[in-house]
Enzyme design. Structure first.
Site, mmCIF file in Angstrom:
data_model
loop_
_atom_site.group_PDB
_atom_site.id
_atom_site.type_symbol
_atom_site.label_atom_id
_atom_site.label_comp_id
_atom_site.label_asym_id
_atom_site.label_seq_id
_atom_site.Cartn_x
_atom_site.Cartn_y
_atom_site.Cartn_z
ATOM 1 N N HIS A 2 35.835 40.432 27.444
ATOM 2 C CA HIS A 2 35.406 41.485 28.363
ATOM 3 C C HIS A 2 34.089 42.104 27.901
ATOM 4 C CE1 HIS A 2 39.715 41.078 29.084
ATOM 5 N NE2 HIS A 2 39.489 41.533 30.298
ATOM 6 N N ASP B 237 34.755 39.440 31.579
ATOM 7 C CA ASP B 237 35.196 40.140 32.787
ATOM 8 C C ASP B 237 34.836 41.621 32.734
ATOM 9 O OD1 ASP B 237 36.364 37.762 33.506
ATOM 10 O OD2 ASP B 237 38.393 38.558 33.705
ATOM 11 N N HIS C 4 38.398 45.361 41.497
ATOM 12 C CA HIS C 4 39.434 44.869 40.584
ATOM 13 C C HIS C 4 40.796 44.922 41.267
ATOM 14 C CE1 HIS C 4 41.443 44.026 36.741
ATOM 15 N NE2 HIS C 4 40.255 43.635 36.313
ATOM 16 N N HIS D 41 34.434 39.105 40.378
ATOM 17 C CA HIS D 41 35.713 39.627 39.895
ATOM 18 C C HIS D 41 36.265 40.632 40.900
ATOM 19 C CE1 HIS D 41 38.732 39.815 36.888
ATOM 20 N NE2 HIS D 41 38.418 40.980 36.359
#
Length: 336
Positions: A299, A152, A207, A203
């Site tokens: 990540h 991510d 965010h 994503h």
């Protein structure tokens, strides 16, 4: 004390201070607005506090690292998308008590943990329904020793290529859930993910905590990101997968995402590599939690991910030593 509001648009960031012209920063990574706000803070007698809303989860951690206080506006401010920078700055000036101060070591949604957990629990029946229909992947289902690696918060110009290099050396597939604003700033990195044969997913644009948004705000978060990612990939592919930031969901949101044509991807193994506990700890967290059908969360962006890069070979070899096969998302049970 002065207040700066930061909003996001289809082209980048807007910074507003009461009584000053709005500054527009386009097609840039998060480093540029953070550097500009640090510069403004250094020049502001009495200091500067930055106001964001819950549709912007990009800035609080790097601003905290720069020693700049951050306040968060919650609904109804971002009810139909992100609030304009001017509105956020004015809220700071006139109604700071209505805003939530974010702790320097906390996370974007600090103070709303119980509310978020309740929404997650309420979503369970819809999650099961969508999973059975192949419209949601939660992880940890099935009996075959299959797992998926996911990353991510990229694309990041330094760490995403390093993650890709490790995956190539170990011939391992993965999914990269990209933030739209970061993809706008670094389309070449998205293209490299696609050219490597890896999965590109959304994503969101900034965010965002998606349950806070109305239909227009959600459509922008998903639509802008899908457009930028498809253009960067360069092959006309449609983006199929969505990872909601923070795993934030509600029954209404899950149905709206499904109606948009996207498959929601959650996770059941969290490396918590963002906390940078060391490569050995990251690898052990993954290997100790994994089970058949797991979706592993790591990540490649959002900060210094050198420890993630260092841990990844041990994660891959450790999974395979335990008999697991690393597969694409669509090979997992309950994937479309």
């Amino acid at each position: 004390m002065r207040f700066a509001g930061v909003g996001v648009t289809r082209e980048g960031y807007r910074i507003a201070l009461p009584g000053a012209p709005v500054e527009v920063l386009e097609r840039c990574g998060v480093e540029r607005p953070v550097a500009r706000l640090a510069e403004l803070a250094a020049r502001t007698p009495g200091g500067l506090t930055v106001v964001v809303d819950s549709a912007n989860g990009l800035l609080d951690a790097p601003l905290a690292g720069a020693g700049i206080p951050v306040l968060r506006a919650d609904p109804p401010v971002p009810a139909d998308g992100g609030a304009p920078a001017e509105v956020l700055a004015e809220l700071g000036r006139t109604r700071p008590g209505s805003l939530t101060a974010l702790p320097s070591a906390g996370w974007t949604m600090s103070g709303r943990e119980e509310e978020i957990a309740a929404a997650d629990r309420a979503s369970a029946p819809v999650e099961r329904e969508l999973a059975l229909a192949g419209r949601l992947v939660a992880g940890g289902t099935g009996s075959e020793p299959l797992v998926a690696l996911t990353f991510d918060d990229g694309p990041d110009p330094e760490f995403t290529p390093r993650v890709l290099d490790v995956l190539r050396r170990h011939d391992a597939p993965a999914a990269f859930f990209c933030i739209g604003l970061q993809a706008l700033a670094h389309p070449g990195v998205v293209r490299r993910i696609a050219d490597a044969g890896q999965t590109v997913g959304s994503h969101t644009w900034s965010h965002a905590y998606l349950p806070d948004l109305g239909p227009t705000g959600l459509a922008r978060q998903l639509g802008h990101t899908g457009e930028v990612l498809a253009e960067a990939c360069g092959d006309g592919r449609a983006i199929r997968w969505l990872r909601p930031p923070y795993g934030g969901r509600s029954p209404a949101l899950l149905r709206a995402v499904d109606a948009s044509g996207l498959v929601t991807v959650l996770w059941d193994v969290d490396a918590k590599d963002w906390s940078r506990p060391g490569p050995a700890v990251i690898a052990e967290r993954v290997l100790s939690q994994v089970r058949p059908g797991s979706v592993i969360l790591m990540h490649d962006g959002g900060g210094d991910r050198s420890q993630t890069v260092a841990a990844l070979p041990a994660v891959i070899t450790g999974l395979r030593a335990r008999g697991y096969r690393i597969v694409d998302l669509d090979a997992l049970p309950a994937a479309a």
